[in-house]
Design a protein around this motif. Structure first.
Motif, mmCIF file in Angstrom:
data_model
loop_
_atom_site.group_PDB
_atom_site.id
_atom_site.type_symbol
_atom_site.label_atom_id
_atom_site.label_comp_id
_atom_site.label_asym_id
_atom_site.label_seq_id
_atom_site.Cartn_x
_atom_site.Cartn_y
_atom_site.Cartn_z
ATOM 1 N N TYR A 170 -21.587 -10.800 5.707
ATOM 2 C CA TYR A 170 -20.403 -10.969 4.864
ATOM 3 C C TYR A 170 -19.129 -10.965 5.694
ATOM 4 C CZ TYR A 170 -20.182 -5.916 5.386
ATOM 5 O OH TYR A 170 -20.144 -4.661 5.911
ATOM 6 N N ASN A 171 -19.268 -10.680 6.977
ATOM 7 C CA ASN A 171 -18.117 -10.631 7.862
ATOM 8 C C ASN A 171 -18.559 -11.181 9.216
ATOM 9 O OD1 ASN A 171 -15.816 -9.975 9.298
ATOM 10 N ND2 ASN A 171 -15.614 -7.956 8.351
ATOM 11 N N ILE A 172 -17.640 -11.700 9.975
ATOM 12 C CA ILE A 172 -17.984 -12.298 11.264
ATOM 13 C C ILE A 172 -18.539 -11.248 12.231
ATOM 14 C CG2 ILE A 172 -15.739 -12.061 12.393
ATOM 15 C CD1 ILE A 172 -17.911 -15.180 12.492
ATOM 16 N N THR A 173 -18.167 -9.981 12.048
ATOM 17 C CA THR A 173 -18.688 -8.923 12.925
ATOM 18 C C THR A 173 -20.158 -8.622 12.642
ATOM 19 O OG1 THR A 173 -17.963 -7.216 11.399
ATOM 20 C CG2 THR A 173 -16.419 -7.853 13.142
ATOM 21 N N ASN A 174 -20.697 -9.105 11.536
ATOM 22 C CA ASN A 174 -22.118 -8.890 11.228
ATOM 23 C C ASN A 174 -23.046 -9.741 12.076
ATOM 24 O OD1 ASN A 174 -21.045 -8.648 7.911
ATOM 25 N ND2 ASN A 174 -21.842 -6.936 9.077
ATOM 26 N N PHE A 175 -22.502 -10.621 12.880
ATOM 27 C CA PHE A 175 -23.346 -11.471 13.708
ATOM 28 C C PHE A 175 -23.750 -10.801 15.014
ATOM 29 C CE2 PHE A 175 -21.535 -14.832 11.024
ATOM 30 C CZ PHE A 175 -22.717 -15.413 10.623
#
Length: 193
Positions: free
Chosen positions: A67-72
């Motif tokens: 749900y957020n770019i940091t979750n990658f």
């Protein structure tokens, strides 16, 4: 015309009088707490004298979607964090013995008879297109796996003796007469193996 003018004025007054605007939070990828779920299962009927049972095994996998770019950022999860995770063949056979005992059968004798009959009437794996045949052959042929280091020699040798008896001479029903039912015939009468 007056009616049309009244309706237009009413709509304009209503649209300007509402100052409370709400904007829903939007996501670039997926909304929070979105989960992708896969469920796999296999079920086989077991027909017993006064019961009908479905033996089912399922595997479910859940993935939290980003749900957020940091979750990658990759997450490393160790599957075998403890040494007691693996289920070896002997432990699986002991679960089967307890399961058969719960039905009032002689679990150990029925397991030996099952292994003996599978060895007596082997699966024709070179022509097998049936997944059930392959699973049954793998699970109930104890010689395919080396005994575990913590395995009891007596139990392992009796398993191999049952397999050898079926392959060499047959007559599993006479050798293991304390088991009054052929478990192989329960699923081979329904599925031709």
């Amino acid at each position: 015309m007056k009616l049309f003018l009244i309706i237009v004025l009413n709509l304009l007054v209503n649209s300007f009088s509402q100052t409370n605007h709400s904007i829903t939070k939007r996501s670039l990828l997926f909304p929070r707490a979105t989960v992708l779920q896969f469920t796999y299962g296999i079920s086989a009927p077991l027909i017993l004298p006064r019961r009908s049972i479905n033996l089912s095994m399922c595997l479910q996998v859940n993935y939290d979607l980003p749900y957020n770019i940091t979750n990658f950022q990759p997450k490393i999860i160790q599957a075998k964090a403890s040494g007691d995770f693996d289920l070896n063949r002997e432990m699986f056979y002991k679960y089967i013995i307890r399961f058969l005992n719960s039905f009032g059968l002689n679990g150990e004798q029925c397991l030996y008879r099952l292994i003996c009959e599978i060895s007596e009437y082997p699966m024709h794996l070179e022509h097998a297109e049936n997944l059930l045949e392959k699973i049954v052959h793998f699970v109930f042929t104890p010689s395919l796996e080396e005994p575990a280091s913590n395995s009891s020699e007596n139990f392992s040798s009796r398993l191999l003796q049952a397999e050898n008896l079926g392959r060499d001479s047959g007559q599993c029903d006479k050798q293991y007469s304390k088991c009054f039912i052929s478990l192989v015939s329960l699923f081979t009468s329904k599925y031709i193996i």
